[in-house]
Design an enzyme around this catalytic site. Structure first.
Site, PDB file in Angstrom:
ATOM      1  N   HIS A 177       0.825  -1.213   0.000  1.00 37.57           N
ATOM      2  CA  HIS A 177       0.000   0.000   0.000  1.00 37.57           C
ATOM      3  C   HIS A 177       0.859   1.263   0.000  1.00 37.57           C
ATOM      4  O   HIS A 177       0.618   2.182  -0.793  1.00 37.57           O
ATOM      5  CB  HIS A 177      -0.931  -0.029   1.214  1.00 37.57           C
ATOM      6  CG  HIS A 177      -1.633   1.264   1.456  1.00 37.57           C
ATOM      7  ND1 HIS A 177      -2.617   1.745   0.610  1.00 37.57           N
ATOM      8  CD2 HIS A 177      -1.491   2.195   2.438  1.00 37.57           C
ATOM      9  CE1 HIS A 177      -3.040   2.923   1.070  1.00 37.57           C
ATOM     10  NE2 HIS A 177      -2.380   3.220   2.182  1.00 37.57           N
ATOM     11  N   HIS A 182       1.148   5.109  -2.350  1.00 39.47           N
ATOM     12  CA  HIS A 182       1.471   6.483  -1.945  1.00 39.47           C
ATOM     13  C   HIS A 182       2.660   7.120  -2.661  1.00 39.47           C
ATOM     14  O   HIS A 182       2.617   8.296  -2.993  1.00 39.47           O
ATOM     15  CB  HIS A 182       1.754   6.534  -0.436  1.00 39.47           C
ATOM     16  CG  HIS A 182       0.517   6.478   0.407  1.00 39.47           C
ATOM     17  ND1 HIS A 182      -0.389   7.521   0.462  1.00 39.47           N
ATOM     18  CD2 HIS A 182       0.034   5.518   1.231  1.00 39.47           C
ATOM     19  CE1 HIS A 182      -1.377   7.206   1.293  1.00 39.47           C
ATOM     20  NE2 HIS A 182      -1.151   5.985   1.775  1.00 39.47           N
ATOM     21  N   GLU A 222      -6.161   9.013   0.414  1.00 39.30           N
ATOM     22  CA  GLU A 222      -6.370   7.561   0.471  1.00 39.30           C
ATOM     23  C   GLU A 222      -7.353   7.049  -0.593  1.00 39.30           C
ATOM     24  O   GLU A 222      -7.114   6.013  -1.203  1.00 39.30           O
ATOM     25  CB  GLU A 222      -6.861   7.126   1.865  1.00 39.30           C
ATOM     26  CG  GLU A 222      -5.828   7.306   2.976  1.00 39.30           C
ATOM     27  CD  GLU A 222      -4.594   6.400   2.864  1.00 39.30           C
ATOM     28  OE1 GLU A 222      -4.575   5.480   2.015  1.00 39.30           O
ATOM     29  OE2 GLU A 222      -3.641   6.647   3.618  1.00 39.30           O
TER      30      GLU A 222
HETATM   31  N1  TIH Z   1      -7.088  -1.511   1.374  1.00 39.85           N
HETATM   32  C1  TIH Z   1      -5.736  -1.138   1.020  1.00 39.85           C
HETATM   33  C2  TIH Z   1      -5.033  -2.263   0.288  1.00 39.85           C
HETATM   34  O1  TIH Z   1      -5.510  -3.397   0.285  1.00 39.85           O
HETATM   35  O2  TIH Z   1      -3.974  -2.031  -0.276  1.00 39.85           O
HETATM   36  C3  TIH Z   1      -4.936  -0.724   2.233  1.00 39.85           C
HETATM   37  C4  TIH Z   1      -5.463   0.508   2.937  1.00 39.85           C
HETATM   38  C5  TIH Z   1      -5.994   1.606   2.421  1.00 39.85           C
HETATM   39  C6  TIH Z   1      -6.386   2.580   3.368  1.00 39.85           C
HETATM   40  C7  TIH Z   1      -6.172   2.235   4.552  1.00 39.85           C
HETATM   41  S1  TIH Z   1      -5.432   0.707   4.550  1.00 39.85           S
HETATM   42 FE   FE2 Z   2      -2.369   5.062   3.282  1.00 38.11          FE
END
Ligand code: TIH
Ligand code: FE2
Length: 319
Positions: A177, A182, A222
């Site tokens: 992630h 990011h 996000e």
């Molecule tokens: N759900 C995301 C993923 O599977 O990569 C991780 C997160 C996004 C936001 C908070 S945790």
């Molecule tokens: Fe994040």
């Protein structure tokens, strides 16, 4: 009245809160969740080897000090396989569904499926683009600490890998992630200045304002989407790092509403799976202007001391 803009009465004393003047003063030790202690519903809860691995990696992050290189992690073959398959599968979707800023930064990091990249190397690349640096963290920080980090152009990042049984979606941040979602956006100058503005606003925010700022962060950094002509493209890291979420977004699985930074936003949750509604910026530039305006309305509350320190930080960073 716009949310989060409530004024304190003249004689109503704000609770004393120490505003950090530099990244050394931002606490990265107080972890709220998603650390080494896995909950019963975590896919790795019954996997003793996975749990021990999480403990080891979290301990490394805890011992890191600003200025030292980020600890190198020797990822196992299983972890590399999770990384490699996520990267390969996500890459196929990016051309059609990731925003143009993301696609422009993507090649800078030279991510390859056969090795999990090291945060130290990625931090160097990032510092050469927008001046952001990475600081390792054991899990989910208090949102104030996390956003304060952005004020000092520091992105707190986990280093552990999600469990191999659930590669397409995890409710917690993990290295996939952070790195895939990011970093490419943080290497984009306009996105980086937006993230920095959110950070500086968080230095000034009272508790009420912080709640709104966290939602703005969540629905942009996000889970934000942006219009490109008649298309909707992802720029939020939570969409871009999850094969499941990205497909959900691409398939029109969620409502898309315009983002109004001054209006209340829905409650955020780590537990409810894919988002039911995404908020869209009309364009990246226009959205950034709106967000910066909200952030500036909070920054007005900063003391001169903190403002001077923020200016020093800006001059000190190459971006
Ligand atoms: N759900 C995301 C993923 O599977 O990569 C991780 C997160 C996004 C936001 C908070 S945790
Ligand atoms: Fe994040």
């Amino acid at each position: 009245a716009p949310v989060g803009s409530k004024r304190k009465g003249a004689d109503e004393q704000a609770a004393p809160r120490r505003v950090p003047l530099g990244i050394q003063e931002v606490d990265n030790g107080a972890i709220l969740g998603f650390s080494a202690e896995l909950s019963e519903d975590h896919p790795g809860f019954h996997d003793a080897a996975y749990k021990q691995r999480r403990v080891n990696i979290c301990n490394l992050a805890r011992s890191h000090r600003i200025g030292e290189p980020i600890p190198h992690i020797s990822y196992t073959a299983e972890e590399v396989a999770v990384w490699g398959s996520a990267l390969t599968r996500l890459e196929h979707l990016f051309q059609q569904h990731a925003c143009k800023e993301f696609q422009r930064s993507w090649p800078l990091f030279d991510l390859r499926p056969d090795a999990v990249p090291q945060l130290e190397d990625l931090s160097q690349v990032l510092q050469g683009t927008t001046g952001f640096r990475i600081r390792p963290v054991a899990g989910l920080l208090h949102p104030r600490d996390f956003l304060n980090g952005l004020a000092f152009r520091t992105f707190h990042s986990t280093q552990y890998m999600r469990h191999s049984s659930k590669p397409d979606y995890t409710p917690e941040p993990d290295v996939i992630h952070e790195v895939i979602g990011h970093l490419p956006m943080l290497a984009d100058p306009s996105f980086a200045s937006l993230a920095h503005a959110i950070g500086v606003a968080s230095l000034a925010a009272d508790e009420e304002q912080l709640k709104h700022l966290v939602k703005l962060y969540w629905y942009t950094v996000e889970f934000g989407v942006v219009r490109e002509g008649s298309d909707v493209k992802a720029f939020g890291a939570g969409i871009l790092s999850s094969y499941g979420e990205l497909q959900h977004m691409a398939a029109g699985g969620a409502e898309v509403a315009p983002l109004d930074v001054w209006q209340p936003l829905p409650k955020i949750s780590y537990k409810d799976g894919y988002q039911k509604r995404y908020f869209a910026l009309e364009s990246f530039e226009a959205g950034a202007v709106e967000l910066q305006a909200y952030c500036a309305s909070l920054q007005a509350g900063l003391t001169d001391e903190v403002r001077r320190c923020g200016a020093r930080q800006l001059r000190a960073s190459p971006g």
